[in-house]
Design an enzyme around this catalytic site. Structure first.
Site, mmCIF file in Angstrom:
data_model
loop_
_atom_site.group_PDB
_atom_site.id
_atom_site.type_symbol
_atom_site.label_atom_id
_atom_site.label_comp_id
_atom_site.label_asym_id
_atom_site.label_seq_id
_atom_site.Cartn_x
_atom_site.Cartn_y
_atom_site.Cartn_z
ATOM 1 C CG ASP A 1 32.570 -4.399 69.271
ATOM 2 O OD1 ASP A 1 33.590 -4.810 68.681
ATOM 3 O OD2 ASP A 1 31.422 -4.626 68.860
ATOM 4 C CG ASP B 1 32.493 -8.274 67.965
ATOM 5 O OD1 ASP B 1 31.399 -7.708 68.039
ATOM 6 O OD2 ASP B 1 33.525 -7.725 67.504
ATOM 7 C CG ASP C 1 28.420 -6.386 69.757
ATOM 8 O OD1 ASP C 1 27.774 -5.683 70.555
ATOM 9 O OD2 ASP C 1 28.821 -5.978 68.651
HETATM 10 P P1 TTP Z 1 31.983 -5.230 64.517
HETATM 11 O O1 TTP Z 1 32.210 -5.510 65.949
HETATM 12 O O2 TTP Z 1 31.094 -4.088 64.196
HETATM 13 O O3 TTP Z 1 33.334 -4.987 63.711
HETATM 14 P P2 TTP Z 1 34.822 -5.537 63.908
HETATM 15 O O4 TTP Z 1 34.910 -6.430 65.110
HETATM 16 O O5 TTP Z 1 35.225 -6.131 62.617
HETATM 17 O O6 TTP Z 1 35.659 -4.219 64.123
HETATM 18 P P3 TTP Z 1 35.885 -3.395 65.483
HETATM 19 O O7 TTP Z 1 37.267 -3.690 65.908
HETATM 20 O O8 TTP Z 1 35.694 -1.971 65.103
HETATM 21 O O9 TTP Z 1 34.868 -3.861 66.481
HETATM 22 O O10 TTP Z 1 31.340 -6.493 63.815
HETATM 23 C C1 TTP Z 1 31.934 -7.774 63.820
HETATM 24 C C2 TTP Z 1 31.301 -8.639 62.764
HETATM 25 O O11 TTP Z 1 30.009 -9.058 63.173
HETATM 26 C C3 TTP Z 1 31.125 -7.902 61.441
HETATM 27 O O12 TTP Z 1 31.681 -8.674 60.399
HETATM 28 C C4 TTP Z 1 29.642 -7.810 61.284
HETATM 29 C C5 TTP Z 1 29.160 -9.013 62.055
HETATM 30 N N1 TTP Z 1 27.755 -8.990 62.494
HETATM 31 C C6 TTP Z 1 26.888 -9.905 61.907
HETATM 32 O O13 TTP Z 1 27.305 -10.688 61.049
HETATM 33 N N2 TTP Z 1 25.588 -9.926 62.279
HETATM 34 C C7 TTP Z 1 25.079 -9.059 63.201
HETATM 35 O O14 TTP Z 1 23.861 -9.132 63.506
HETATM 36 C C8 TTP Z 1 25.990 -8.101 63.806
HETATM 37 C C9 TTP Z 1 25.478 -7.130 64.830
HETATM 38 C C10 TTP Z 1 27.306 -8.130 63.427
HETATM 39 MN MN MN Z 2 34.115 -5.788 66.956
HETATM 40 MN MN MN Z 3 30.555 -5.817 67.407
#
Ligand code: TTP
Ligand code: MN
Ligand code: MN
Ligand code: MN
Length: 362
Positions: free
Chosen positions: A205, A207, A286
């Site tokens: 995703d 973020d 996100d």
């Molecule tokens: P992710 O998007 O799940 O993971 P990522 O970006 O490290 O890997 P990917 O490439 O697969 O997307 O989560 C990103 C970070 O956000 C992770 O460290 C968890 C954090 N997070 C919070 O701290 N609080 C929350 O409420 C949520 C939903 C995520």
């Molecule tokens: Mn991510």
């Molecule tokens: Mn995420």
């Protein structure tokens, strides 16, 4: 894991937050195997033992080169007898029999398939498996199964959202998100976080963290941004989670995957020529909007990886007597709530997070 102070200066730290990790994993044959073992345990609800394999994989990922012999693992933290036996087997045979067995296991394969759907966690995946379901087709044709809104979107956009998002696509999305955010609040800013902030080339995703300059704006910005996406016809799914954040809240000992900030989980339409011949693809996005005074904590918490965040908190607690989470750093001895500002956070990035937590006396 042994206490770090018992190790020589050059030793690999047992805390992920004190290890520099290259983006280039030189020990993929070992870490892939360890992660299958970890994932299999997670599918069985064994979080504790699974964490041991995740830690071992993380240590190997931080090494500057491939392991040449088993002796090299002697001085590495988080690698117990079990993990070393697995590494030895892979070195000698090219694969690990237990891992091969798991990869061929019907339960593992089905759990892996079902939990790859957005909105399907291990509980739901297990429930479907126990009912004898093995394929998406069987799930979708089972009359007694009522999918929730998230799972419905998960199946609808499965093909697109299970395809990795590239850095180029993430940059294109940043422009779209930035435009929407500035349109609803010209003084707000957007930064990329998560895996792309750690320098990864691909993600599951994208973020984003939104910074708003005035108190209270963090609560109104996300609904307005979602409305903006809707009016642009690029909103395919949205799940808005309103803030449950309380300024007086102190950090807890337990590692929590979710924080209390205002956030939303989206599926957006990203325009551009696709391999499928369509002129758009669906992407998981996100957004998080913390209050300004907690922005640095939120940015730190959302940068990941999960094990890095877990170890950063463990380091703060066990080595420095402080409690840390996505919202605040709390000194247990003085009962002081420590607020880090962004400038301090930048320094932490340069000096290594773990070591710097020690020096935070803001
Ligand atoms: P992710 O998007 O799940 O993971 P990522 O970006 O490290 O890997 P990917 O490439 O697969 O997307 O989560 C990103 C970070 O956000 C992770 O460290 C968890 C954090 N997070 C919070 O701290 N609080 C929350 O409420 C949520 C939903 C995520
Ligand atoms: Mn991510
Ligand atoms: Mn995420
Ligand atoms: Mn082990």
């Amino acid at each position: 894991c042994a206490h770090p102070s018992a190790k020589p200066e050059s030793a690999v730290s047992p805390y992920a937050c004190q290890r520099r990790t290259t983006l280039n994993n030189h020990n993929k044959i070992f870490t892939d195997a360890l992660e299958v073992l970890a994932e299999n345990l997670e599918f069985c609800g064994n979080q504790g033992p699974s964490l041991a394999f995740r830690r071992a994989a993380s240590v190997l990922k931080s090494l500057p080169e491939a392991l040449r012999c088993l002796e090299e693992t002697q001085h590495l933290p988080c690698l117990g007898e079990h993990c070393r036996a697995i590494i030895e087997e892979i070195s000698e045979c090219g694969s690990c029999s237990r891992v091969e067995e798991i990869l061929n296991d019907e339960r593992y394969r089905t759990m892996k398939l079902f939990s790859s759907v957005f909105g399907v966690g291990p509980k739901t995946a297990e429930n479907w498996f126990c009912r004898g379901l093995r394929t998406f087709e069987q799930v979708l044709n089972e009359p007694s199964i009522r999918l929730n809104r998230m799972q419905t979107a998960g199946f609808l956009f499965y093909e697109d959202i299970s395809k990795p998002v590239s850095r180029t696509e993430a940059s294109a999305l940043k422009i779209i998100v930035e435009e929407a955010v500035i349109c609803v609040n010209p003084s707000a800013t957007v930064s990329i976080t998560g895996g792309f902030r750690r320098g990864k080339e691909f993600g599951h995703d994208v973020d984003f963290i939104i910074k708003t300059p005035e108190a209270g704006q963090e609560d109104t910005i996300l609904p307005a941004v979602i409305e903006r996406f809707k009016s642009q016809s690029i909103l395919l799914y949205s799940d808005l989670q309103e803030s449950t954040f309380d300024l007086r809240q102190l950090p807890t000992h337990r590692f929590e995957a979710m924080d209390h900030f205002s956030k939303c989980f989206l599926i957006l339409k990203l325009k551009g020529e696709q391999e499928t011949g369509r002129d758009w693809r669906a992407v998981r996005v996100d957004l998080v909007a913390p209050p300004l005074e907690r922005y640095a904590y939120a940015l730190l918490g959302w940068s990941g990886s999960t094990l890095f965040e877990r170890d950063l908190r463990r380091f703060a607690r066990l080595e420095r007597g402080k409690l840390l989470d996505n919202h605040v750093l709390y000194d247990k001895a003085t009962e002081a709530v420590l607020i880090i500002c962004l400038a301090v956070l930048r320094t932490l990035h340069h000096e290594g997070f773990g070591g710097a937590i020690a020096g935070v006396t803001v």
